[in-house]
Design a protein around this motif. Structure first.
Motif, PDB file in Angstrom:
ATOM      1  N   ILE A 112      -1.107  11.919   0.459  1.00  0.00           N
ATOM      2  CA  ILE A 112      -2.388  11.311   0.769  1.00  0.00           C
ATOM      3  C   ILE A 112      -2.660  10.251  -0.300  1.00  0.00           C
ATOM      4  CG2 ILE A 112      -3.708  13.056  -0.506  1.00  0.00           C
ATOM      5  CD1 ILE A 112      -5.883  12.804   1.668  1.00  0.00           C
ATOM      6  N   ALA A 113      -3.147   9.102   0.123  1.00  0.00           N
ATOM      7  CA  ALA A 113      -3.372   7.997  -0.815  1.00  0.00           C
ATOM      8  C   ALA A 113      -4.655   7.279  -0.444  1.00  0.00           C
ATOM      9  CB  ALA A 113      -2.196   7.027  -0.805  1.00  0.00           C
ATOM     10  N   ILE A 114      -5.436   6.927  -1.463  1.00  0.00           N
ATOM     11  CA  ILE A 114      -6.705   6.212  -1.281  1.00  0.00           C
ATOM     12  C   ILE A 114      -6.665   4.946  -2.135  1.00  0.00           C
ATOM     13  CG2 ILE A 114      -9.214   6.350  -1.395  1.00  0.00           C
ATOM     14  CD1 ILE A 114      -8.006   8.438   0.440  1.00  0.00           C
ATOM     15  N   ALA A 115      -6.992   3.801  -1.551  1.00  0.00           N
ATOM     16  CA  ALA A 115      -7.025   2.548  -2.303  1.00  0.00           C
ATOM     17  C   ALA A 115      -8.078   2.628  -3.411  1.00  0.00           C
ATOM     18  CB  ALA A 115      -7.327   1.383  -1.363  1.00  0.00           C
ATOM     19  N   LEU A 116      -7.841   1.913  -4.497  1.00  0.00           N
ATOM     20  CA  LEU A 116      -8.741   1.962  -5.650  1.00  0.00           C
ATOM     21  C   LEU A 116     -10.175   1.626  -5.265  1.00  0.00           C
ATOM     22  CD1 LEU A 116      -6.507   0.261  -8.398  1.00  0.00           C
ATOM     23  CD2 LEU A 116      -7.040   2.702  -8.141  1.00  0.00           C
ATOM     24  N   GLU A 117     -10.352   0.608  -4.434  1.00  0.00           N
ATOM     25  CA  GLU A 117     -11.700   0.169  -4.086  1.00  0.00           C
ATOM     26  C   GLU A 117     -12.417   1.132  -3.138  1.00  0.00           C
ATOM     27  OE1 GLU A 117      -8.805  -2.231  -1.427  1.00  0.00           O
ATOM     28  OE2 GLU A 117      -8.874  -1.341  -3.443  1.00  0.00           O
ATOM     29  N   ALA A 118     -11.687   2.120  -2.593  1.00  0.00           N
ATOM     30  CA  ALA A 118     -12.298   3.057  -1.642  1.00  0.00           C
ATOM     31  C   ALA A 118     -12.525   4.436  -2.248  1.00  0.00           C
ATOM     32  CB  ALA A 118     -11.422   3.175  -0.395  1.00  0.00           C
TER      33      ALA A 118
ATOM     34  N   LEU B  72     -13.604   9.381   1.243  1.00  0.00           N
ATOM     35  CA  LEU B  72     -12.544   9.099   2.201  1.00  0.00           C
ATOM     36  C   LEU B  72     -11.474  10.191   2.192  1.00  0.00           C
ATOM     37  CD1 LEU B  72     -11.190   7.304   4.266  1.00  0.00           C
ATOM     38  CD2 LEU B  72     -10.283   5.885   2.406  1.00  0.00           C
ATOM     39  N   GLY B  73     -11.189  10.752   1.017  1.00  0.00           N
ATOM     40  CA  GLY B  73     -10.199  11.825   0.950  1.00  0.00           C
ATOM     41  C   GLY B  73     -10.594  13.006   1.817  1.00  0.00           C
TER      42      GLY B  73
ATOM     43  N   ARG C 161       2.664  13.390  11.551  1.00  0.00           N
ATOM     44  CA  ARG C 161       1.536  12.572  11.959  1.00  0.00           C
ATOM     45  C   ARG C 161       1.052  11.808  10.724  1.00  0.00           C
ATOM     46  NH1 ARG C 161      -2.105  13.214  16.156  1.00  0.00           N
ATOM     47  NH2 ARG C 161      -0.270  13.975  17.266  1.00  0.00           N
ATOM     48  N   LEU C 162       1.051  10.484  10.825  1.00  0.00           N
ATOM     49  CA  LEU C 162       0.599   9.615   9.744  1.00  0.00           C
ATOM     50  C   LEU C 162      -0.682   8.924  10.206  1.00  0.00           C
ATOM     51  CD1 LEU C 162       0.954   8.300   6.991  1.00  0.00           C
ATOM     52  CD2 LEU C 162       2.554   6.681   8.011  1.00  0.00           C
ATOM     53  N   ILE C 163      -1.787   9.274   9.565  1.00  0.00           N
ATOM     54  CA  ILE C 163      -3.096   8.731   9.913  1.00  0.00           C
ATOM     55  C   ILE C 163      -3.503   7.711   8.857  1.00  0.00           C
ATOM     56  CG2 ILE C 163      -5.545   9.285  10.207  1.00  0.00           C
ATOM     57  CD1 ILE C 163      -4.735  12.000  11.216  1.00  0.00           C
ATOM     58  N   VAL C 164      -3.988   6.570   9.305  1.00  0.00           N
ATOM     59  CA  VAL C 164      -4.470   5.544   8.378  1.00  0.00           C
ATOM     60  C   VAL C 164      -5.961   5.339   8.590  1.00  0.00           C
ATOM     61  CG1 VAL C 164      -2.232   4.389   8.245  1.00  0.00           C
ATOM     62  CG2 VAL C 164      -3.919   3.654   9.961  1.00  0.00           C
ATOM     63  N   ALA C 165      -6.619   4.913   7.492  1.00  0.00           N
ATOM     64  CA  ALA C 165      -8.035   4.537   7.542  1.00  0.00           C
ATOM     65  C   ALA C 165      -8.135   3.063   7.197  1.00  0.00           C
ATOM     66  CB  ALA C 165      -8.832   5.372   6.547  1.00  0.00           C
ATOM     67  N   GLU C 166      -8.795   2.297   8.051  1.00  0.00           N
ATOM     68  CA  GLU C 166      -8.917   0.867   7.781  1.00  0.00           C
ATOM     69  C   GLU C 166     -10.351   0.407   8.025  1.00  0.00           C
ATOM     70  OE1 GLU C 166      -6.345  -1.372  10.306  1.00  0.00           O
ATOM     71  OE2 GLU C 166      -7.495  -0.948  12.120  1.00  0.00           O
ATOM     72  N   GLN C 167     -10.694  -0.683   7.372  1.00  0.00           N
ATOM     73  CA  GLN C 167     -12.014  -1.284   7.534  1.00  0.00           C
ATOM     74  C   GLN C 167     -11.849  -2.796   7.534  1.00  0.00           C
ATOM     75  OE1 GLN C 167     -14.986  -0.919   4.296  1.00  0.00           O
ATOM     76  NE2 GLN C 167     -16.341  -0.085   5.873  1.00  0.00           N
ATOM     77  N   SER C 168     -12.320  -3.420   8.600  1.00  0.00           N
ATOM     78  CA  SER C 168     -12.189  -4.881   8.758  1.00  0.00           C
ATOM     79  C   SER C 168     -10.736  -5.314   8.604  1.00  0.00           C
ATOM     80  CB  SER C 168     -13.074  -5.603   7.736  1.00  0.00           C
ATOM     81  OG  SER C 168     -14.428  -5.230   7.876  1.00  0.00           O
ATOM     82  N   GLY C 169      -9.816  -4.520   9.160  1.00  0.00           N
ATOM     83  CA  GLY C 169      -8.407  -4.872   9.123  1.00  0.00           C
ATOM     84  C   GLY C 169      -7.704  -4.548   7.824  1.00  0.00           C
ATOM     85  N   GLN C 170      -8.422  -3.992   6.834  1.00  0.00           N
ATOM     86  CA  GLN C 170      -7.804  -3.650   5.547  1.00  0.00           C
ATOM     87  C   GLN C 170      -7.532  -2.158   5.499  1.00  0.00           C
ATOM     88  OE1 GLN C 170     -10.208  -4.522   2.124  1.00  0.00           O
ATOM     89  NE2 GLN C 170      -8.644  -3.869   0.657  1.00  0.00           N
ATOM     90  N   LEU C 171      -6.290  -1.810   5.157  1.00  0.00           N
ATOM     91  CA  LEU C 171      -5.906  -0.409   5.078  1.00  0.00           C
ATOM     92  C   LEU C 171      -6.406   0.164   3.755  1.00  0.00           C
ATOM     93  CD1 LEU C 171      -2.627   1.090   6.339  1.00  0.00           C
ATOM     94  CD2 LEU C 171      -3.503   1.818   4.129  1.00  0.00           C
ATOM     95  N   LEU C 172      -7.258   1.205   3.845  1.00  0.00           N
ATOM     96  CA  LEU C 172      -7.872   1.783   2.650  1.00  0.00           C
ATOM     97  C   LEU C 172      -7.313   3.148   2.282  1.00  0.00           C
ATOM     98  CD1 LEU C 172     -11.634   0.884   3.192  1.00  0.00           C
ATOM     99  CD2 LEU C 172      -9.919  -0.334   1.843  1.00  0.00           C
ATOM    100  N   GLY C 173      -6.553   3.754   3.154  1.00  0.00           N
ATOM    101  CA  GLY C 173      -5.995   5.063   2.834  1.00  0.00           C
ATOM    102  C   GLY C 173      -5.115   5.580   3.952  1.00  0.00           C
ATOM    103  N   TYR C 174      -4.317   6.597   3.612  1.00  0.00           N
ATOM    104  CA  TYR C 174      -3.500   7.264   4.635  1.00  0.00           C
ATOM    105  C   TYR C 174      -3.321   8.724   4.257  1.00  0.00           C
ATOM    106  CZ  TYR C 174       0.778   7.692   1.793  1.00  0.00           C
ATOM    107  OH  TYR C 174       1.701   8.051   0.835  1.00  0.00           O
ATOM    108  N   ALA C 175      -2.967   9.535   5.236  1.00  0.00           N
ATOM    109  CA  ALA C 175      -2.593  10.935   5.021  1.00  0.00           C
ATOM    110  C   ALA C 175      -1.434  11.254   5.954  1.00  0.00           C
ATOM    111  CB  ALA C 175      -3.768  11.865   5.288  1.00  0.00           C
ATOM    112  N   LEU C 176      -0.454  11.956   5.417  1.00  0.00           N
ATOM    113  CA  LEU C 176       0.771  12.254   6.154  1.00  0.00           C
ATOM    114  C   LEU C 176       0.978  13.758   6.195  1.00  0.00           C
ATOM    115  CD1 LEU C 176       3.555  11.552   7.427  1.00  0.00           C
ATOM    116  CD2 LEU C 176       4.424  11.296   5.079  1.00  0.00           C
ATOM    117  N   VAL C 177       1.097  14.319   7.387  1.00  0.00           N
ATOM    118  CA  VAL C 177       1.340  15.745   7.560  1.00  0.00           C
ATOM    119  C   VAL C 177       2.648  15.934   8.313  1.00  0.00           C
ATOM    120  CG1 VAL C 177       0.001  15.875   9.719  1.00  0.00           C
ATOM    121  CG2 VAL C 177       0.353  17.946   8.352  1.00  0.00           C
ATOM    122  N   LEU C 178       3.447  16.896   7.858  1.00  0.00           N
ATOM    123  CA  LEU C 178       4.721  17.239   8.496  1.00  0.00           C
ATOM    124  C   LEU C 178       4.583  18.577   9.198  1.00  0.00           C
ATOM    125  CD1 LEU C 178       7.242  16.359   5.614  1.00  0.00           C
ATOM    126  CD2 LEU C 178       6.306  14.852   7.376  1.00  0.00           C
ATOM    127  N   PHE C 179       5.189  18.697  10.375  1.00  0.00           N
ATOM    128  CA  PHE C 179       5.152  19.931  11.147  1.00  0.00           C
ATOM    129  C   PHE C 179       6.539  20.578  11.148  1.00  0.00           C
ATOM    130  CE2 PHE C 179       2.116  16.931  13.101  1.00  0.00           C
ATOM    131  CZ  PHE C 179       0.953  17.590  12.750  1.00  0.00           C
TER     132      PHE C 179
END
Length: 371
Positions: free
Chosen positions: A74-80, A85-86, A44-62
């Motif tokens: 897990i990755a967070i954009a510098l500006e976020a 958000l983490g 499952r790959l979840i993304v976080a976005e604001q106003s169409g800009q992707l600010l982070g994601y987290a990836l979990v494997l089962f």
């Protein structure tokens, strides 16, 4: 505009790749890897976005057939960064893992990344191992783990935990736990663990000390004054197929026959049957010891006794007396382990003959009910 959390789609691949390039200098996920994770992986790959800009994601494997999930990245954009958000991504990943019947979430983090380590430890993750030379630049990784599905104790009986002290005494260890649940003041001692083993063993291992049969454990409990229900789905001595030595087979047969003769003279309720009605047994005051195949725990094809502590609509909970099946495990990690019902049904059928066996203890003043 508020953050939006959603499942990644193939249209997110360019933005995910850019974020990966920004956040990591080594061990990056490639566009092809992201494509796999989004479209084909058991993940499952979840993304976080604001106003169409992707600010982070987290990836979990089962991992199919287990109660473990792995936070792969897990990755967070510098500006976020610095906005929490983490933590919010972790919460959503843990929710996804629980939806997949996962009880534990594990991850690896660079040992020289104190910010990420602090994030995980603030949110309940604990260190349990170090992997040296793990990353492409030879940096070490810390392994962290969190138990995300807590035991929901529905019964009124507390089952104490006892760790077996030898390779062959899983059955006696479980019997001590069951007796301790029914008599809270009863001490759980190694002296009695070994005495029960002497009473209950049928020497069914191909080498070394032998294990305990359901008949032997039932008698050991009955001799100590407990009500006992013995349920096995087959007649005759068990595990003979795994023993080549004819002399040892004769010993096993004789011991089994003596157990059976004594059982017939006892007050043990003997039931010839297969699957257990665990909710009914637990509600009736029973404390079930169940024989399983350790293959699904250790990949070794050996019979193993576990203690059932509870069950609900989703899971059977068990105490595993063997802490040694993982070098990273501690006794706390082997208590109230949640196993989904489908997996448990497979686990408690041993060998090609699909042997099923259980010993259910009741308080001395109670009698086991016919179910």
């Amino acid at each position: 505009m508020d953050l939006v959390f959603r499942i990644a789609t193939p249209q997110d691949l360019p933005a995910l790749t850019r974020l990966e390039q920004q956040c990591f200098t080594t061990d990056r996920l490639s566009p092809r890897s992201f494509q796999w994770m989004v479209s084909r992986a058991h993940a499952r790959l979840i993304v976080a976005e604001q106003s169409g800009q992707l600010l982070g994601y987290a990836l979990v494997l089962f991992h199919r057939g287990t109660s473990l999930a792995r936070l792969y990245s897990i990755a967070i954009a510098l500006e976020a960064r610095g906005l929490g958000l983490g933590k919010r991504l972790l919460e959503r990943i843990e929710a996804c893992a629980r939806e997949h019947d996962c009880a534990y979430l594990r991850l690896e983090v660079r040992a020289d990344n104190p910010t990420a380590i602090a994030l995980y430890e603030r949110n309940g993750y604990r260190r349990f191992a170090v992997r040296h030379d793990y990353y492409q630049d030879h940096a070490d990784a810390l392994r962290l783990e969190k138990r995300i599905l807590q035991h929901r104790e529905t019964g009124s009986v507390h089952v104490p935990y006892y760790q077996q002290t030898t390779d062959s005494t899983c059955g006696p260890a479980c019997l001590l736990m069951a007796m301790g649940a029914l008599q809270p003041a009863r001490p759980l001692e190694r002296r009695e663990e070994l005495q029960i083993w002497r009473e209950a063993t049928t020497v069914f291992m191909t080498s070394g000390h032998g294990g305990c049969s359901p008949q032997g454990l039932a008698l050991a409990a009955w001799r100590r004054g407990f009500g006992v229900r013995l349920q096995v789905n087959t007649h005759g001595p068990l595990f003979l197929a795994g023993v080549r030595d004819a002399h040892k087979k004769d010993v096993m047969r004789l011991v089994h026959e003596e157990f059976c003769a004594e059982l017939d003279r006892s007050e043990v309720l003997q039931v010839l049957g297969g699957p257990l009605d665990l909710p009914a047994l637990l509600q009736g005051g029973g404390q079930p010891l169940v024989l399983i195949s350790s293959y699904r725990l250790t990949r070794s094809k050996a019979p193993h006794w576990v203690m059932i502590t509870d069950c609900d609509e989703e899971f059977v909970y068990l105490h595993d007396p063997d802490v040694d099946h993982s070098q990273h495990r501690q006794p706390l990690d082997c208590q109230h382990l949640p196993v989904n019902h489908g997996e448990f049904a497979k686990m408690c059928r041993f060998g090609s003959g699909k042997l099923q066996a259980a010993v259910v203890l009741y308080a001395p003043q109670d009698k086991p009910r016919t179910l």
